[in-house]
Write an enzyme that holds these catalytic residues in place. Structure first.
Site, mmCIF file in Angstrom:
data_model
loop_
_atom_site.group_PDB
_atom_site.id
_atom_site.type_symbol
_atom_site.label_atom_id
_atom_site.label_comp_id
_atom_site.label_asym_id
_atom_site.label_seq_id
_atom_site.Cartn_x
_atom_site.Cartn_y
_atom_site.Cartn_z
ATOM 1 C CB THR A 1 21.487 -43.673 55.924
ATOM 2 O OG1 THR A 1 20.517 -43.900 56.945
ATOM 3 C CG2 THR A 1 22.032 -45.001 55.432
ATOM 4 C CD GLU A 2 29.151 -43.617 56.062
ATOM 5 O OE1 GLU A 2 29.859 -42.912 55.317
ATOM 6 O OE2 GLU A 2 29.562 -44.099 57.130
ATOM 7 C CG HIS B 1 32.207 -36.554 51.545
ATOM 8 N ND1 HIS B 1 32.051 -35.281 51.993
ATOM 9 C CD2 HIS B 1 32.204 -37.330 52.664
ATOM 10 C CE1 HIS B 1 31.972 -35.265 53.311
ATOM 11 N NE2 HIS B 1 32.055 -36.499 53.732
ATOM 12 C CE LYS C 1 12.683 -54.604 67.479
ATOM 13 N NZ LYS C 1 14.025 -54.353 68.043
ATOM 14 C CD GLU D 1 33.358 -32.738 50.345
ATOM 15 O OE1 GLU D 1 32.626 -33.630 49.879
ATOM 16 O OE2 GLU D 1 33.907 -32.819 51.450
ATOM 17 C CD GLU E 1 25.797 -46.060 64.797
ATOM 18 O OE1 GLU E 1 25.910 -44.821 64.747
ATOM 19 O OE2 GLU E 1 26.575 -46.776 65.453
ATOM 20 C CB THR F 1 14.204 -50.388 67.412
ATOM 21 O OG1 THR F 1 14.106 -50.636 66.000
ATOM 22 C CG2 THR F 1 12.893 -49.804 67.916
ATOM 23 C CE1 TYR G 1 29.680 -32.870 63.726
ATOM 24 C CE2 TYR G 1 31.413 -34.515 63.851
ATOM 25 C CZ TYR G 1 30.094 -34.185 63.618
ATOM 26 O OH TYR G 1 29.191 -35.158 63.284
#
Length: 306
Positions: A115-116, A263, A43, A225, A20, A17, A177
């Site tokens: 989530t970050e 990161h 909700k 990395e 994002e 809701t 990606y």
């Protein structure tokens, strides 16, 4: 076949809701993901309507138009009502630990934490709980997982590539990606972003083991990395267990020592954790390592073409 996610996966969205969650739920539905409910205690009992327009390799089986998705008060309620076996978490960092623990305690099979910015102490709690419970937890701070043409859980664009013969596991969302795009003509079984935080639920080794067992995956691209020793541990596992070819890329060849780069887990100390040290460990066990993403894709293509 695929790993961890397929067209039979029934998905709940914790945080559906919010802005994002709402945005990416629409995109996941449009990609053909079988989203069966959202979770928000305040909700519960309501529904959200999403304007869906199919895109990507699964577009033909997407029903375009308005799709109503029910909101449940808890993950357990959502599972009981829908048979959901997967959940994706879009809640703010302060609430992510409780959301993940709720899903683990409900007995769900797979959790994807997008989530970050989650505190490492919180991530350690729910990652350890997931491991103890035998729950597949992906993330946190990751783009999620996509099995092209079957299902997409997270924020990965669904129209980069179609199904194919390559498995991809990556610490970096953006590089996920890029490699998908570079090898889009060959296609992928599953592309998995494991996240770049110091504590994550699914490691390179977990993904490599699953791809090794998947009959449709012929080659694995592994993106690491700087920082930590995950890639070195993956190299040791590859030497002992992997029969399929692996092509690697390590982000951060030009990174200065002693600085956190991007990161939270990407910090170099001395020679430990450098891209060069990781590349050397991988090459020592027969993994071909590209110095750029494009070179990495070229190596993969070369192997598959014989």
């Amino acid at each position: 076949m695929t790993i961890f996610l397929d067209s039979d996966s029934l998905v709940l969205v914790q945080g559906m809701t919010g802005a994002e969650g709402r945005k990416h739920t629409r995109r996941m539905l449009s990609a053909g993901t079988r989203i069966v409910g959202g979770v928000n205690p305040r909700k519960a009992g309501t529904t959200l309507t999403f304007e869906v327009e199919g895109y990507g390799p699964a577009a033909q089986r997407v029903r375009n138009g308005d799709v109503e998705v029910p909101v449940f008060g808890t993950v357990a309620e959502g599972m009981a009502a829908t048979g959901a076996n997967t959940t994706v978490i879009f809640v703010p960092p302060a609430f992510a630990k409780d959301a993940a623990l709720e899903a683990i305690d409900a007995g769900i099979q797979t959790i994807v934490v997008i989530t970050e910015g989650i505190p490492v102490a919180d991530a350690t709690v729910f990652v350890n709980r997931a491991l103890e419970a035998g729950v597949r937890l992906i993330g946190p701070n990751c783009p999620g997982i996509i099995s092209p043409g079957q299902s997409n859980v997270g924020i990965t664009p669904a129209d980069i590539t179609g199904p194919g013969r390559i498995g991809l596991v990556s610490k970096s969302g953006t590089l996920t990606y890029q490699l998908m795009y570079e090898l889009r003509d060959i296609g992928f079984t599953t592309c998995l972003g494991i996240g770049g935080d110091p504590v994550v639920g699914t490691t390179h080794i977990d993904a490599l083991e699953a791809f090794e067992a998947d009959p449709d995956t012929e080659l694995v691209v592994m993106i690491g990395e700087i920082g930590g020793d995950a890639e070195e541990r993956a190299a040791a596992w590859i030497a002992e267990h992997m029969t399929k070819p692996v092509v690697g890329y390590v982000a951060g060849f030009t990174a200065p020592e002693g600085k956190t780069m991007g990161h939270a887990g990407a910090i170099v100390s001395g020679s430990s954790g450098t891209a060069a040290a990781k590349a050397e460990a991988l090459e020592a066990v027969g993994v071909k390592v590209g110095r750029t993403p494009s070179q990495t894709a070229a190596l993969a293509r070369q192997i598959l073409q014989g």
